[in-house]
Motif scaffolding. Structure first.
Motif, mmCIF file in Angstrom:
data_model
loop_
_atom_site.group_PDB
_atom_site.id
_atom_site.type_symbol
_atom_site.label_atom_id
_atom_site.label_comp_id
_atom_site.label_asym_id
_atom_site.label_seq_id
_atom_site.Cartn_x
_atom_site.Cartn_y
_atom_site.Cartn_z
ATOM 1 N N LYS A 24 0.858 -1.182 0.000
ATOM 2 C CA LYS A 24 0.000 0.000 0.000
ATOM 3 C C LYS A 24 0.890 1.226 0.000
ATOM 4 C CE LYS A 24 -3.783 -2.328 2.193
ATOM 5 N NZ LYS A 24 -4.777 -2.359 3.215
ATOM 6 N N GLY A 25 0.467 2.220 -0.711
ATOM 7 C CA GLY A 25 1.250 3.453 -0.792
ATOM 8 C C GLY A 25 1.219 3.993 -2.198
ATOM 9 N N SER A 26 1.754 5.177 -2.367
ATOM 10 C CA SER A 26 1.649 5.850 -3.656
ATOM 11 C C SER A 26 2.468 5.179 -4.757
ATOM 12 C CB SER A 26 2.036 7.319 -3.522
ATOM 13 O OG SER A 26 3.305 7.426 -2.919
ATOM 14 N N TYR A 27 3.510 4.438 -4.437
ATOM 15 C CA TYR A 27 4.343 3.801 -5.458
ATOM 16 C C TYR A 27 4.158 2.291 -5.523
ATOM 17 C CZ TYR A 27 6.615 8.314 -5.493
ATOM 18 O OH TYR A 27 6.872 9.656 -5.588
ATOM 19 N N ASN A 73 1.664 -1.375 -5.722
ATOM 20 C CA ASN A 73 0.439 -2.004 -6.218
ATOM 21 C C ASN A 73 -0.085 -2.932 -5.131
ATOM 22 O OD1 ASN A 73 0.516 -1.059 -9.025
ATOM 23 N ND2 ASN A 73 2.363 -2.296 -9.163
ATOM 24 N N GLU A 74 -1.384 -2.854 -4.825
ATOM 25 C CA GLU A 74 -1.955 -3.755 -3.815
ATOM 26 C C GLU A 74 -1.912 -5.201 -4.301
ATOM 27 O OE1 GLU A 74 -5.508 -2.766 -1.732
ATOM 28 O OE2 GLU A 74 -5.113 -0.621 -1.930
#
Length: 96
Positions: free
Chosen positions: A66-69, A71-72
């Motif tokens: 999780k996070g801006s960079y 992919n889940e």
């Protein structure tokens, strides 16, 4: 004969069901066809995740989590003799 056919059907269904279950692998290097069956998978976890072909070509290079960079999840095809490298544990769920 009928009893044996029923038993064969029960065993075959069990094998198909087992292959469709998610596989959890810890951090490390793994080989498709040895550690995990070839196929198409949705991969989840929190890891740097890379897949190399049997010739050593980079097929996948992504960050899971999780996070801006990140992919889940990431859907990829794993072919026999591919090498998987993951920095943390990942879950591989078969998809069609």
């Amino acid at each position: 004969i009928s009893t044996k056919n029923n038993e064969l059907t029960r065993l075959t269904v069990g094998i198909v069901t087992a292959k469709s279950e998610a596989k959890h692998l810890p951090a490390g290097e793994f080989y498709v066809g040895v550690d995990i069956e070839p196929g198409r998978y949705s991969v989840t976890g929190s890891s740097n995740f890379a897949v190399y072909s049997s010739e050593g070509r980079l097929k996948v290079n992504t960050i899971l989590g999780k996070g801006s960079y990140a992919n889940e999840s990431y859907v990829c095809s794993l072919d026999s003799a591919d090498t998987i490298k993951a920095s943390s544990a990942c879950t591989y769920t078969p998809v069609n």
